[in-house]
Structures are given as structure tokens and as C-alpha cells.
Design a protein around this motif. Structure first.
Motif, PDB file in Angstrom:
ATOM      1  N   LEU A   1     -12.555  -3.351  -2.565  1.00 61.33           N
ATOM      2  CA  LEU A   1     -13.563  -4.248  -3.175  1.00 61.33           C
ATOM      3  C   LEU A   1     -13.307  -5.683  -2.709  1.00 61.33           C
ATOM      4  O   LEU A   1     -12.226  -6.002  -2.214  1.00 61.33           O
ATOM      5  CB  LEU A   1     -13.452  -4.180  -4.704  1.00 61.33           C
ATOM      6  N   SER A   2     -14.305  -6.537  -2.920  1.00 56.08           N
ATOM      7  CA  SER A   2     -14.118  -7.957  -2.548  1.00 56.08           C
ATOM      8  C   SER A   2     -14.626  -8.809  -3.707  1.00 56.08           C
ATOM      9  O   SER A   2     -15.007  -8.294  -4.756  1.00 56.08           O
ATOM     10  CB  SER A   2     -14.977  -8.260  -1.319  1.00 56.08           C
ATOM     11  N   LYS A   3     -14.624 -10.111  -3.464  1.00 49.97           N
ATOM     12  CA  LYS A   3     -15.001 -11.055  -4.525  1.00 49.97           C
ATOM     13  C   LYS A   3     -16.402 -10.744  -5.060  1.00 49.97           C
ATOM     14  O   LYS A   3     -16.672 -10.869  -6.246  1.00 49.97           O
ATOM     15  CB  LYS A   3     -14.967 -12.487  -3.930  1.00 49.97           C
ATOM     16  N   ASP A   4     -17.311 -10.281  -4.198  1.00 47.91           N
ATOM     17  CA  ASP A   4     -18.687 -10.144  -4.707  1.00 47.91           C
ATOM     18  C   ASP A   4     -18.882  -8.851  -5.492  1.00 47.91           C
ATOM     19  O   ASP A   4     -19.961  -8.469  -5.859  1.00 47.91           O
ATOM     20  CB  ASP A   4     -19.703 -10.246  -3.544  1.00 47.91           C
ATOM     21  N   ALA A   5     -17.745  -8.172  -5.803  1.00 45.18           N
ATOM     22  CA  ALA A   5     -17.866  -7.043  -6.740  1.00 45.18           C
ATOM     23  C   ALA A   5     -18.189  -7.609  -8.126  1.00 45.18           C
ATOM     24  O   ALA A   5     -18.703  -6.929  -9.004  1.00 45.18           O
ATOM     25  CB  ALA A   5     -16.538  -6.293  -6.822  1.00 45.18           C
ATOM     26  N   PHE A   6     -17.892  -8.877  -8.295  1.00 41.36           N
ATOM     27  CA  PHE A   6     -18.090  -9.509  -9.615  1.00 41.36           C
ATOM     28  C   PHE A   6     -19.387 -10.302  -9.623  1.00 41.36           C
ATOM     29  O   PHE A   6     -19.816 -10.850  -8.616  1.00 41.36           O
ATOM     30  CB  PHE A   6     -16.920 -10.468  -9.929  1.00 41.36           C
ATOM     31  N   GLU A   7     -19.996 -10.363 -10.767  1.00 39.18           N
ATOM     32  CA  GLU A   7     -21.178 -11.183 -11.001  1.00 39.18           C
ATOM     33  C   GLU A   7     -20.812 -12.099 -12.169  1.00 39.18           C
ATOM     34  O   GLU A   7     -20.163 -11.639 -13.114  1.00 39.18           O
ATOM     35  CB  GLU A   7     -22.346 -10.266 -11.422  1.00 39.18           C
TER      36      GLU A   7
ATOM     37  N   VAL B   1       0.842  -1.214   0.000  1.00 41.89           N
ATOM     38  CA  VAL B   1       0.000   0.000   0.000  1.00 41.89           C
ATOM     39  C   VAL B   1       0.868   1.253   0.000  1.00 41.89           C
ATOM     40  O   VAL B   1       1.786   1.378   0.819  1.00 41.89           O
ATOM     41  CB  VAL B   1      -0.917   0.026   1.253  1.00 41.89           C
ATOM     42  N   ASP B   2       0.616   2.156  -0.951  1.00 40.42           N
ATOM     43  CA  ASP B   2       1.234   3.490  -0.931  1.00 40.42           C
ATOM     44  C   ASP B   2       0.128   4.418  -0.405  1.00 40.42           C
ATOM     45  O   ASP B   2      -0.947   4.518  -0.989  1.00 40.42           O
ATOM     46  CB  ASP B   2       1.624   3.876  -2.377  1.00 40.42           C
ATOM     47  N   PRO B   3       0.368   5.103   0.709  1.00 43.94           N
ATOM     48  CA  PRO B   3      -0.705   5.896   1.344  1.00 43.94           C
ATOM     49  C   PRO B   3      -1.406   6.842   0.376  1.00 43.94           C
ATOM     50  O   PRO B   3      -2.585   7.124   0.518  1.00 43.94           O
ATOM     51  CB  PRO B   3       0.018   6.682   2.453  1.00 43.94           C
ATOM     52  N   TRP B   4      -0.744   7.272  -0.680  1.00 37.26           N
ATOM     53  CA  TRP B   4      -1.344   8.280  -1.556  1.00 37.26           C
ATOM     54  C   TRP B   4      -1.988   7.662  -2.803  1.00 37.26           C
ATOM     55  O   TRP B   4      -2.507   8.404  -3.654  1.00 37.26           O
ATOM     56  CB  TRP B   4      -0.283   9.316  -1.965  1.00 37.26           C
ATOM     57  N   VAL B   5      -1.940   6.308  -2.931  1.00 38.06           N
ATOM     58  CA  VAL B   5      -2.428   5.689  -4.177  1.00 38.06           C
ATOM     59  C   VAL B   5      -3.589   4.746  -3.899  1.00 38.06           C
ATOM     60  O   VAL B   5      -3.486   3.862  -3.038  1.00 38.06           O
ATOM     61  CB  VAL B   5      -1.261   4.893  -4.856  1.00 38.06           C
ATOM     62  N   PHE B   6      -4.708   5.006  -4.577  1.00 33.84           N
ATOM     63  CA  PHE B   6      -5.897   4.142  -4.453  1.00 33.84           C
ATOM     64  C   PHE B   6      -6.206   3.547  -5.829  1.00 33.84           C
ATOM     65  O   PHE B   6      -5.619   3.958  -6.829  1.00 33.84           O
ATOM     66  CB  PHE B   6      -7.105   4.984  -3.991  1.00 33.84           C
ATOM     67  N   LYS B   7      -7.124   2.565  -5.851  1.00 36.35           N
ATOM     68  CA  LYS B   7      -7.535   2.048  -7.177  1.00 36.35           C
ATOM     69  C   LYS B   7      -8.982   1.575  -7.081  1.00 36.35           C
ATOM     70  O   LYS B   7      -9.416   1.073  -6.042  1.00 36.35           O
ATOM     71  CB  LYS B   7      -6.543   0.952  -7.593  1.00 36.35           C
ATOM     72  N   VAL B   8      -9.728   1.820  -8.208  1.00 35.38           N
ATOM     73  CA  VAL B   8     -11.171   1.511  -8.177  1.00 35.38           C
ATOM     74  C   VAL B   8     -11.511   0.282  -9.006  1.00 35.38           C
ATOM     75  O   VAL B   8     -12.624  -0.225  -8.957  1.00 35.38           O
ATOM     76  CB  VAL B   8     -12.004   2.714  -8.725  1.00 35.38           C
TER      77      VAL B   8
END
Lengths: 379, 323, 256, 293
Positions: free
Chosen positions: A360-366, A133-140
């Protein structure tokens, strides 16, 4: 010469005054691959970003201040991504940045954000972006790990033991291949073939013939258009009877159009966006999926794609963080982002923590199947 | 005689480069200047090969890549300090050029173009596919910044000053090579190879020397690029980048030492100005190539030199008229 | 007096065509030896074999006793075998002076490193090269055009430049391949005097391939005649001129 | 690996190889008449496919008409390219000409990207896509179309170059432009003709392969390189060699991907090309050129 300099200084004063009158706009930066090989990912992302900012300003902006989007096209080129990010951080003075579209470009620029102390929300999927984890970097974008887990659970349920994989040799394909080669043996499957094809290859007969010779129980193809469509058609042509699973990389109508009837019956994990109508009304994501689909199709007359959804989630997450922290300063946005929980985005429910910058977790996917040229949620 | 002029020209060039950042509106443009300097290093080397010795190479981005990956791997996997890693990377790139040069430089014209093009593609495929070594298509991160004797070049401005100095030194070295026996031999090979052979010039050896020298310059620029970006990926060293280096040399003015620098900075800065017209940038880029070949056959430097000549001629005529 | 050059039994084949078969050609030290024969007799091919531009199928080339047969052209050049070309091969991207300085390439004793670091060896070498070049230009009368681009010179002067460049290489043996081609009679006469001066003032041994009979007969000490790749006559100019076979070869006398 | 697998490799190799061959043929025609290596040749193939899609789905024309128009349109573009960009610089050194052709390829790519968009498109196969089985190997009817049309074009061009007056005139131009000019051949018209024919040949390649491999604005780059490699493999300047070089290249690639490793497929092709260049630069069928001193 004297008169000209006098005139010049006058209008400078005027400009400064005019600017101060209106509330200082909140500048958000964006770097997308609108042209170049990844343009079919980047273009929907740019369109969505502009749409969302217009919606924000129509609703009175953030903290009463108008939102200004500064978008640059990195043409899927590393150098241009670096220059674009430098421009955003040093010249345009943005409070947060969304993008880049591709994993490679994200990895190249993410180091700059800790130094500039400005948060980055990346729209690409590679796990290396948020781990470590880089404190300044997120991902969607949901990680490939979640998608592979979803697929392997299905394969186990269907009693398929021997699996073959065929992946594209670009950032997306490589990330998927690493997770597939880790999880397939880990979850008790046997990996029969590990084939690779180039992003611009026009014929995969050789690879498919090799896979057919080993007769696996199922084949998993990890790539984005046009490769998978060529593989789907090749499968029919060569008479590979075993099921073919695709990745969320092909979760757009364009794939069905290209693959034609060869897409029939293919199963793949995808964000719920492409099956928005079929999602149960009670599902918490229903509202955001329907509004995004309606707004996008109304304005751009094109079907939505999950990649456009990443830009949608990024911007509304920033809005959420600004509201939460009641401040538009980069450091406050970063801190508030880590506190965002149960946020319904197009890719799934986001629960950020200091350790999990993907949320996110596994159930982000359908799991969806292609029937008669359209997506159906797999029962 | 020639040397003092070269020395003052390179010195003046260095002063210009060092003052540029302070003239620019904001320090975002330093990264454009850094990428310009790095591109110029390769372009100057390539200009020696194409402009002076008349040998074409359509695979020079591969040497830039070799320098970048060698230095990147040495500093990350092998844990070397940065300076020796860069020196070793340049040596490795030169050795690779020397090896591939022996069979390749026997060829000429289209065949030489094809051989170097093929070599460039093979190298970029290896960068892309040898995942365990090179990190594959999404490259690898964590390449440390350059540090010499304790002084870390972590700000863009300090790194830019280093690159400007290196570029000026490279120009001086290349000018010295051109203004010597070896330089004349290279130019002789360009126009009359058979005659050069009969004047005692070891043509094969001279071609190999200039090919290795220009590849070494490309390797150096690749290594410095890796330590600037702190990241390296195969997508920066593909066939289209080799073409871009060629265009920098030809657009700048082949066979004109300063032409390559002009071409490199012009083509690096161009996309920044074209940013306004995002979608049409490719069209403009292609158009500029065609038009410059039509109206500026000796490139920008050639065009400017002619312009400068005409201005001076008019001025002298003016003086003569008045005097 | 000893022969400087002994080319013995030199054969060259291009595919099936025997361009040269067992041709012998000797050039006495300090003399002008000419090689004549109808077009396609193999004159230029013999020159190419001597300078190593073309690989000889068999036979040997010895210069002052030293065997050059296997050497590539640039090593033969370093041994002192220098030539000019039938179709002018000037370095048009350089000035007249630089062309001649390139001629002196083999005589300059400094390497690339010396050039890059501007060591004393570099300065000495360049001064020496400049001196040699200016002296050779003066010898052929082109001093005033030293800084002109080589490509801009009129044809006659370009010929002289090529001679100056060859001279700058301090040739032990100078091979002239049709130097008078395309020159008018006045220029040809001047060329003849220049070649004679090279022999007399600079002790250069000259081998000449030429069609202009006045020039050949005028300055040659010895003449060898080639026809269809075979040597058919050798001797002083007077003898060769009356030799019936030579006349037949040229005028195509009817072989019964 | 059974026999039918090997046959499968061969057939798919021949199919892809024939597009390399047609691209190489395009190279050779222009090279034969002007001595220029046209790096925009790959773009002609791309234009064939993309314009085919435009005329078919964009304007809704029937398939045969759409494909014919695509080839004709590319032919005009080839003429335009020669008239506007090649003619003004035709006496420039080789490197400048190479840069101009590279400029044209980038320009064409840019325009198509804007006008026809950045998406990937597919053309419907001529006669359905139900695979035909030959000794266990599955072949699409479209592949058979590709092979037949390629052979047909090859024979047509061989006849053109060796039997017709215009064909020989074009060859004369390449051999010696001044001599051809003196012999009363309109050199300019021949050069224009060569660009038009090579554009049409390239476009045909694009049109017949698009149903199999789909097309987008940037498929031309790799195709151009492979076409150039095939032309050199077959012997630069020899039309028959170019087509054969393309087929051999395609088969080599297919077997390399099938038997060795699919990741390094393209690398093998270029390694073989390099070895050939080092040992026999004139290619498999080219004559050994002599350099007159």
C-alpha cells in the motif's frame, strides 16, 4: 469385544471413502481476537471472513474445490495465539493463514510460518511485521507511517508548526507514537507534548490540561476506542480550541456514537471504506467498497469497519494468488502473492513485490472530517 | 523411607510426561504440553508458598515476567549465550523477590495479598511503559532458542523433553525441601506462627526463603517461556495471569505437592477443549472455579485422593469379604 | 543454688495500660517456680516478655548470666527458652511425630542444601530428629499415636503433645502457660507427675503459670504472686498461702 | 501550570476518586459483615453502568427509571451471588473464598459479554454536559452529581452502621460470628443484606460515572483493584476511611498524571499504597489490630 472392533474399522473405511469422493477442500486458517480487549477489531474480521468464504463457495470455490475456513479466537492473548497457529499449521494443515488481529500476537507467531512454509497475511498494522521482510509474512493493514504522512501534509498545508501528541499504551498506540516522534521533527514541526494514557483509562483531564498549558497549534491523538472518545469530550470540557486530529484507529461509527457532539469537526485519515458512497464512481476502488459494504450490512445489520475490511482483503488476495498460480500449494500461493499488482482492496490498491509485503502507499488513506455525525471526505 | 517413594514418584512422572506426546493424536498438542509444563513450574513454586507456608502472593506473574524479560534482554541486547542468560535471569528474579519480600512478608492476610498485587501491577506497568528497554506493549522479537553445549532445542519435541526433565527435577527438589527440617518449619508457620517462633524457627527468614525460592521457579519458567516463544510481551504477565496461577494451585489442591501440577495442566488444556464453545468460554471458566471450590475444597488432587481411598477401601472390604 | 533465669524490673505497656511495672521473677536452676495471680495480673505478659513475644518497655531478662533482652523469640528459643501456649498452638497440618520433630528444630545441624541433595548430614539429622521425637512421645505416653494427624487428638492428649514438643527442644528453661487449663482432675494430677518427672529425670528448669492451686502448691519449689502488674509476694508454697496480701489480692479483701 | 490547572487536577481527581470510594465502600460493607474481600466488587460497578445502558437504550425507559432499575437489578444479583456461591462455602479458608469471588467476577463478565455485547457504551449525563467554570477550571455538571451522591451515600451508610439496629448487627457479625449468632442475630440474613447493600452501592458508582467515562463489560477489573487499594488505604473495615481513601487515591492519581508522567500514573498509585502498607498497614484511619497470643 470382537464385534465392536469390526464395526469400528468398517465405518472408518466408509468415512475415508466419503471424503475422497468430494474434491479435497482448500483449508484456509484464521486467528482473530474475537473476545478480549481487541474484540471490537476481531469480531468484524471473523464475521467478514465467514461471509467471504460463503461467497467464494457460492461462486464454485477456488480451482473447482470448496474453500473451508478454520477460525480460532486468540482472545487477544499471546499464548492462545501461539496455540491457535500451531493447531492450524500442524493439525489442520491449512494452505494459508490470515490474522492475527493485534500487532503483539502477530509478532509472537510470525516466526513459525517460515519454518512451516505456509504464507501468513496479518490484519494488524505494526511496521515491524513487514520490515525487515519475512518472505512468508504479508500484511494488509496500511502502515501508521502512511497515515502520519497524510496528517502531517495537512498540518503543513494549514501552517500548524507546534504539535502535541497523546497516544494509548498498547500495540497500536506505541507503533503510531514511534512514527510520530520520528516524522514530526523530520518534517520540520515542533513536538510540544508527548502524553500517554492507558487503554482502559477513564479520565484524561490531567494529560489534556498539561497539553492546554503549552498551547500547541494542533493535537494528534493515536488510539482505538474508547480512549479517543474520552479525549474528544475532554477537549470540549477543558476548552482546548486548537484542532484535534485522530488516527485511523477510530474509523468506525462507534467512535461518533461514543464521542457524541464532541466528534464534530474532527479530522482523521481513514480507508475509503467508511465513505464508500462519496467516492467518485470512476475511482477503481468504488466497486469493491460498495459490494463489501452492502454484503456486510445485509448479513450482519451493523455498519462496516475498516478492520473487517482487512479480513476481506486478505481472503480475496489469497483467492487472487491461487487463481494467478493455478495452484493451492502454500509455496505457490506465497510466490503468486508477491506478483499481485493493482489489486483493488477495501484498504486501497495493493502492489506486492518481493521487498514490499504491504503493497500500500500513502493514497490508501483518505482524509475525512466528521460533520453532523457522519464522515465527509475533506476537500 | 520417604525419599525412595519421592524418587520413584518423580521418575514415574517423568516417564509419563515423555510418553505423552506419542500417545496424542498429533503433535499440535506438544505446544499445549509445553505451556502446561511452564505453568506447572510456577504453580509448584507458588504451591510451596501458599499451600505449605500459608503466605499468599497475587503478583507471581510479575516474577515470571522478570525472568522472561531478563533472559530475553540478556540474549538479545547483551548478546549473552542462552544458558548463562537463563541462570542470571533466575538469580535476578530471586534477588528482586528477596528485596521486595523483606518489607512485604511482615504483612499477612489481605494486606499481604494487596502488597503482592500492587507489586505485580507496578512491574507489569513498567514492562508496558519502559519502551526503550522492554519494547513496550508490543514486546520484542528475536529471542534465540535454547542451546546447551552445541545441542540446539529447536524442535518443540526436544524442548518439551527438556522441560519435562526440569519439571521432574524441580518436583524432586521441592519434595526434598518439604521432607526436611525447613519443610516442617514452613508448615509450622502456616498453622501456628507464634509456636514456630518459639521452637527456634526464624519465621521472617523462612518466609523470605520460600518466597525467593518460589519466585526463582517462576523466573525460570519465564525465561524458558521467552526462549520457547522467541518473543515476549507484557500482556502475558498481567494481574489476570497471577490470578490464574493462584487458581491452578487452589484448584489442583493446596498443600498437596502434585496438586499444583494437576491444576496447571488442567487449566492450560481447558481452553483447548472449550474452543468449541468460543463465546461461552469465559462463563465456563468462571463457573468451573466456583463449582470446584464448592465441591472439591481440597482441589482435584484432594478429590482424587479421596476417590482413590474409597476405591481402595471398597477393594479391601471386598477382599476381606472374600478372604 | 544459682538462679537460672533473672527477669528484673520488667515493664510492659499496651498503649496507656501498664500491663507490667518493674516485675522481678527468678527461677532457680533445676527447680519448678510458679507464677500466680488473679486474671489480668500480667502473668502471660511476663511470659511473653521473657520469650520476646512482646517488647519490654524497660528491665532485662538474663538466662544463666547471658542477657537475652534484645533478642527476637527464635534466638531466645535457640538459647534454650521454650514455652507452651495457653490456647493450644499445635501444627494441625502435620502428624503427631512431625509436630515433635519440629520441636527439635534448633537441634538439627543440617541446612537446606543438605536436604535437597540428601547429603549424609541430612540423613543423620533426620534419624536424630526421629529418635528424639519418639523418645519424647514415649516420655509423655503418646507413642502409639505417632502417625495420627495432630488435629485429631482429644484435648487432653493435645496438651501432652505440646509438652512432648517442648521437651524435644531440649529446653534449658521451660515456660508452661496454664498447661492444666481445661483438663479434668485426673489429667491434672498426671500432668503434675509429668512436670515433676521432667525436673527430676531430665533436669529441666520449669516456670509455671497456673490457676489450679492444688497443682501449683503440689509441685512448686517457689511461688511468685503478681497483682495488677506488680510482684506482691515470693516464697515457698506454705508461706505464700498464708500471706495476707495474697489472700486479699485473690479474694478481693476490702482495702480500707 | 496555573492555579486553575491544579484545581482542574483536583476536581477530576475527586470525581474519579469518588467511584474508587464507592467501590471501596462496597468492599468494606461486605468485609465488615463477613471478613471476606469480595474481588467481584468491581463487577457490581460495571453492572450498574451496563444495565443502565440496557434499560435506557435497550428497553427505551426514561433515564431516572433506567438508572434506578439498574441499581435494583444489581442488588438482586448481589443477593443471588451470596445465596448461590458464598453461603455454601462460607466456612472455607480465606483463600478459597477469594477464589470463589474471583470466579464470580469472571462469570459475571462472561455473561454480560454475551448478553449485552462487547462494545463500549455511554450513558447521557443527568443534566447536560455544558461545562461549568469554577475559578478557571472546567467542571462537568455530572462531576458535581458524582460528588454529591457519593457524600450523600457516605452519610447514609455512616448513619446506618452507627445508629440503626441492623447496621450494628452487621458489624457484630464481622467482629465475632458465633457471638452475634448467640445474641439472636440472624447472621445469614445479615450476610445477605451486606451483599445487597454493597451491590447497590457499587452499582450507584457505576451509574453516576458511566456518563463521564463510558462503560463496557470489562471496566470492572481495574476499578475493583483501585477500590480494594482505596479500602486498604483508608483502613480496611472503616467505611468513612474507605470513601476518603478513594478520594485521596483519585487525587493522587490525577496529580501524578498531571505533574509527573501520565504513563506511570497507575504505577504511582500502587507505589504509594505499598509504602503505606509497609509503614502503616492499618491504613490512614484504621485501628491498629492486636493479635492475641
Amino acid at each position: 469385544m470382537k464385534r465392536v472392533s469390526l464395526l469400528l474399522s468398517l465405518c472408518l473405511v466408509l468415512a475415508a471413502a466419503a471424503c475422497a469422493a468430494a474434491a479435497e477442500p482448500i483449508k484456509i486458517g484464521a486467528v482473530f481476537s474475537v473476545t478480549g480487549p481487541a474484540s471490537f477489531l476481531g469480531e468484524p474480521e471473523r464475521n467478514t471472513a465467514q461471509m467471504v468464504v460463503d461467497e467464494m463457495n457460492a461462486a464454485g470455490g477456488l480451482l473447482g474445490r470448496p474453500v473451508e475456513l478454520v477460525v480460532y479466537d486468540d482472545e487477544t492473548d499471546v499464548n492462545k495465539a501461539v496455540l491457535a497457529v500451531d493447531k492450524l499449521l500442524k493439525k489442520d494443515g491449512v494452505v494459508a493463514v490470515i490474522g492475527p488481529t493485534t500487532s503483539g500476537n502477530t509478532l509472537a507467531v510470525m516466526g513459525k510460518f517460515a519454518k512451516a512454509e505456509v504464507p501468513l497475511i496479518s490484519c494488524s498494522a505494526a511496521e515491524k511485521i513487514t520490515s525487515p521482510v519475512d518472505p512468508w509474512v504479508f500484511k494488509v493493514a496500511p502502515s501508521d507511517r502512511h497515515a502520519v504522512e497524510k496528517l502531517l501534509d495537512l498540518a503543513k498545508a494549514r501552517g500548524q508548526k507546534r504539535l502535541a501528541i497523546i497516544t494509548v499504551s498498547d500495540g497500536f498506540g506505541q507503533a503510531g507514537r514511534e512514527v510520530l516522534k520520528e516524522l514530526i521533527p523530520a518534517k520540520g514541526f515542533e513536538l510540544t507534548a508527548d502524553e500517554i494514557y492507558g487503554p482502559k483509562d477513564t479520565d484524561m483531564t490531567a494529560q489534556l490540561t498539561k497539553i492546554k498549558a503549552q498551547n500547541p497549534d494542533a493535537v494528534i491523538c493515536w488510539g482505538t476506542n474508547p480512549g479517543p472518545a474520552v479525549i474528544a469530550r475532554g477537549r470540549l470540557q477543558l476548552g482546548l480550541t486548537m484542532p484535534l486530529y485522530m488516527s485511523h484507529g477510530v474509523a468506525s461509527k462507534k467512535f461518533i456514537e461514543l464521542a457524541g457532539d464532541a466528534a464534530e469537526g474532527l479530522v482523521l485519515p481513514a480507508g475509503r471504506l467508511i465513505v464508500a458512497e462519496q467516492v467518485a464512481a470512476s475511482h477503481p476502488q468504488k466497486k469493491v467498497l460498495m459490494t463489501y459494504t452492502a454484503d456486510y450490512q445485509a448479513r450482519f445489520k451493523q455498519p462496516v469497519s475498516t478492520f473487517g475490511g482487512h479480513a476481506y482483503d486478505s481472503l480475496w488476495l489469497i483467492a487472487e494468488a491461487v487463481k494467478l498460480g493455478k495452484s493451492a500449494k502454500p509455496a505457490d500461493i506465497r510466490a503468486s502473492l508477491e506478483k499481485v499488482t493493482a489489486f483493488q482492496g477495501t484498504a486501497g490498491e495493493f502492489n506486492f513485490t518481493a521487498q514490499d509485503h504491504n503493497g500500500l502507499s500513502k493514497d490508501a488513506f483518505e482524509l475525512v472530517v466528521i460533520e453532523k455525525g457522519d464522515w465527509k471526505i475533506l476537500q | 523411607m520417604g525419599f525412595s517413594r519421592d524418587l520413584s514418584a518423580c521418575g514415574g512422572f517423568l516417564v509419563l510426561l515423555l510418553t505423552l506426546p506419542h500417545l496424542l493424536a498429533n503433535d499440535y498438542y506438544i505446544s499445549v504440553l509445553i505451556l502446561g509444563c511452564l505453568a506447572a513450574m510456577t504453580a509448584v513454586g507458588l504451591n510451596l508458598l501458599i499451600g505449605f507456608a500459608g503466605q499468599i502472593s497475587l503478583g507471581h506473574a510479575a516474577f515470571v515476567g522478570l525472568g522472561a524479560y531478563a533472559s530475553g534482554l540478556l540474549t538479545t541486547l547483551a548478546g549473552w549465550p542462552v544458558l548463562p542468560a537463563i541462570v542470571c535471569a533466575v538469580a535476578l528474579t530471586g534477588a528482586a523477590a528477596w528485596l521486595i519480600g523483606i518489607p512485604t512478608l511482615k504483612l499477612s492476610g489481605h494486606y499481604l495479598a494487596m502488597a503482592t498485587l500492587g507489586f505485580g501491577i507496578i512491574v507489569s506497568i513498567v514492562f508496558n511503559e519502559a519502551v526503550d528497554l522492554t519494547g513496550g506493549p508490543s514486546g520484542f522479537v528475536g529471542i534465540p532458542r535454547l542451546e546447551i553445549f552445541g545441542f540446539a532445542f529447536d524442535t518443540d519435541l526436544s524442548y518439551y523433553r527438556l522441560l519435562a526433565a526440569l519439571l521432574a527435577v524441580q518436583m524432586l527438589v521441592f519434595q526434598n525441601v518439604i521432607r526436611s527440617r525447613a519443610g516442617r518449619a514452613l508448615r509450622a508457620i502456616h498453622t501456628a506462627e507464634a509456636a514456630a517462633r518459639c521452637m527456634g524457627v526464624d519465621v521472617a527468614g523462612a518466609k523470605l526463603f520460600v518466597f525467593t525460592l518460589s519466585a526463582g521457579a517462576a523466573g525460570l519458567s519465564g525465561a524458558l517461556y521467552a526462549h520457547y516463544l522467541e518473543f515476549v510481551a507484557p500482556s502475558s504477565f498481567g494481574f489476570l495471569h497471577s490470578v490464574q496461577y493462584i487458581v491452578m494451585v487452589v484448584l489442583g489442591g493446596m498443600g498437596n505437592a502434585w496438586g499444583a501440577i494437576l491444576g496447571a495442566f488442567f487449566l492450560t488444556a481447558l481452553p483447548e477443549f472449550l474452543r468449541a464453545f468460543e463465546d461461552v468460554e469465559t462463563v465456563l471458566y468462571g463457573g468451573i472455579l466456583i463449582l470446584s471450590m464448592m465441591f472439591l475444597p481440597e482441589g482435584l488432587a484432594g478429590g482424587l485422593a479421596k476417590l482413590w481411598g474409597r476405591v481402595r477401601a471398597k477393594r479391601d472390604a471386598g477382599e476381606a469379604g472374600r478372604g | 543454688m544459682a538462679d537460672l533465669l533473672q527477669a528484673s524490673a520488667v515493664s510492659v505497656r499496651f498503649g496507656g495500660v501498664a500491663a507490667l511495672s518493674e516485675a522481678d521473677f527468678t527461677v532457680p536452676q533445676g527447680r519448678i517456680a510458679s507464677l500466680i495471680g488473679p486474671n489480668g495480673a500480667g502473668k502471660t505478659t511476663l511470659f511473653n516478655a521473657i520469650t520476646g513475644m512482646v517488647a519490654a518497655a524497660s528491665g532485662s531478662v538474663r538466662l544463666a548470666g547471658r542477657d537475652l533482652t534484645g533478642l527476637p523469640p527464635h534466638l531466645r528459643a535457640r538459647a534454650g527458652v521454650v514455652r507452651t501456649f495457653q490456647n493450644l498452638q499445635l501444627f494441625t497440618n502435620m502428624s503427631v511425630l512431625e509436630n515433635v520433630m519440629t520441636g527439635a528444630h534448633r537441634r538439627l545441624g543440617y541446612g537446606v542444601l543438605a536436604a535437597v541433595l540428601k547429603l549424609p548430614a541430612y540423613w543423620r539429622g533426620e534419624r536424630e530428629a526421629g529418635a528424639i521425637a519418639r523418645e519424647c512421645l514415649a516420655f509423655v505416653g503418646l507413642s502409639d499415636l505417632a502417625d495420627a494427624p495432630a488435629g485429631d487428638l482429644p484435648y487432653g492428649k493435645q496438651r501432652l503433645l505440646e509438652m512432648a514438643r517442648a521437651l524435644a527442644a531440649d529446653p534449658v528453661l521451660l515456660l508452661l502457660d496454664e498447661p492444666a487449663a481445661g483438663l479434668n482432675p485426673r489429667e491434672t494430677k498426671a500432668l503434675g507427675q509429668l512436670i515433676r518427672r521432667m525436673r527430676d529425670e531430665r533436669g529441666v528448669t520449669v516456670a509455671l503459670v497456673e490457676h489450679d492451686m492444688d497443682l501449683v502448691m503440689g509441685i512448686s519449689d517457689e511461688i511468685t504472686v503478681l497483682s495488677f502488674g506488680r510482684v506482691i509476694a515470693r516464697g515457698a508454697p506454705g508461706e505464700v498461702q498464708q500471706n495476707p496480701e495474697v489472700v486479699a489480692a485473690y479474694l478481693g479483701g476490702g482495702e480500707e | 501550570m496555573t492555579f486553575s490547572d491544579y484545581l482542574q487536577f483536583l476536581l477530576s481527581g475527586l470525581t474519579v476518586g469518588s467511584t474508587y470510594g464507592l467501590t471501596a465502600l462496597g468492599f468494606t460493607i461486605i468485609f465488615n459483615t463477613t471478613g471476606i474481600v469480595n474481588f467481584a466488587q468491581g463487577e457490581f460497578v460495571m453492572l450498574g453502568g451496563m444495565l443502565g445502558v440496557f434499560f435506557l437504550s435497550g428497553l427505551g425507559l426514561p433515564l431516572p427509571l433506567a438508572l434506578l432499575l439498574a441499581v435494583l437489578a444489581t442488588l438482586l444479583i448481589g443477593a443471588l451471588m451470596e445465596r448461590l456461591t458464598i453461603r455454601p462455602v462460607q466456612d472455607a479458608p480465606v483463600i478459597n473464598l477469594v477464589i470463589v469471588t474471583i470466579g464470580v467476577s469472571i462469570l459475571v463478565r462472561g455473561i454480560v459479554q454475551i448478553v449485552l455485547g462487547k462494545d463500549t457504551h455511554a450513558l447521557p449525563p443527568f443534566t447536560g454536559s455544558a461545562p461549568v467554570s469554577i475559578a478557571g477550571a472546567a467542571v462537568q455538571p455530572q462531576s458535581l452529581w458524582v460528588l454529591c451522591i457519593t457524600c450523600g451515600l457516605l452519610l447514609l451508610l455512616r448513619h446506618f452502621f452507627s445508629r440503626t439496629l441492623w447496621g450494628k448487627a452487621m458489624l457484630a457479625c464481622a467482629f465475632d460470628r458465633k457471638a452475634a449468632f448467640l445474641a439472636g442475630i440472624g447472621v445469614r440474613r445479615m450476610v445477605l443484606l451486606s451483599f445487597m447493600i454493597s451491590a447497590a452501592v457499587g452499582a450507584t458508582g457505576g451509574v453516576i460515572l458511566a456518563p463521564l467515562t463510558m462503560t463496557s463489560y470489562d471496566v470492572g477489573i481495574m476499578l475493583g483493584l483501585k477500590g480494594f487499594a482505596a479500602a486498604v488505604l483508608g483502613g480496611l473495615g472503616n467505611p468513612f476511611g474507605a470513601a476518603l481513601g478513594g478520594l485521596i487515591l483519585g487525587v493522587l492519581e490525577s496529580f501524578a498524571a498531571g505533574l509527573l508522567s501520565s504513563a506511570y500514573k497507575d504505577a504511582f498509585t500502587f507505589v504509594i499504597l505499598l509504602l503505606l502498607l509497609f509503614c502503616k498497614p492499618s491504613g490512614l484511619f484504621g485501628r491498629r489490630g492486636f493479635e492475641r497470643v
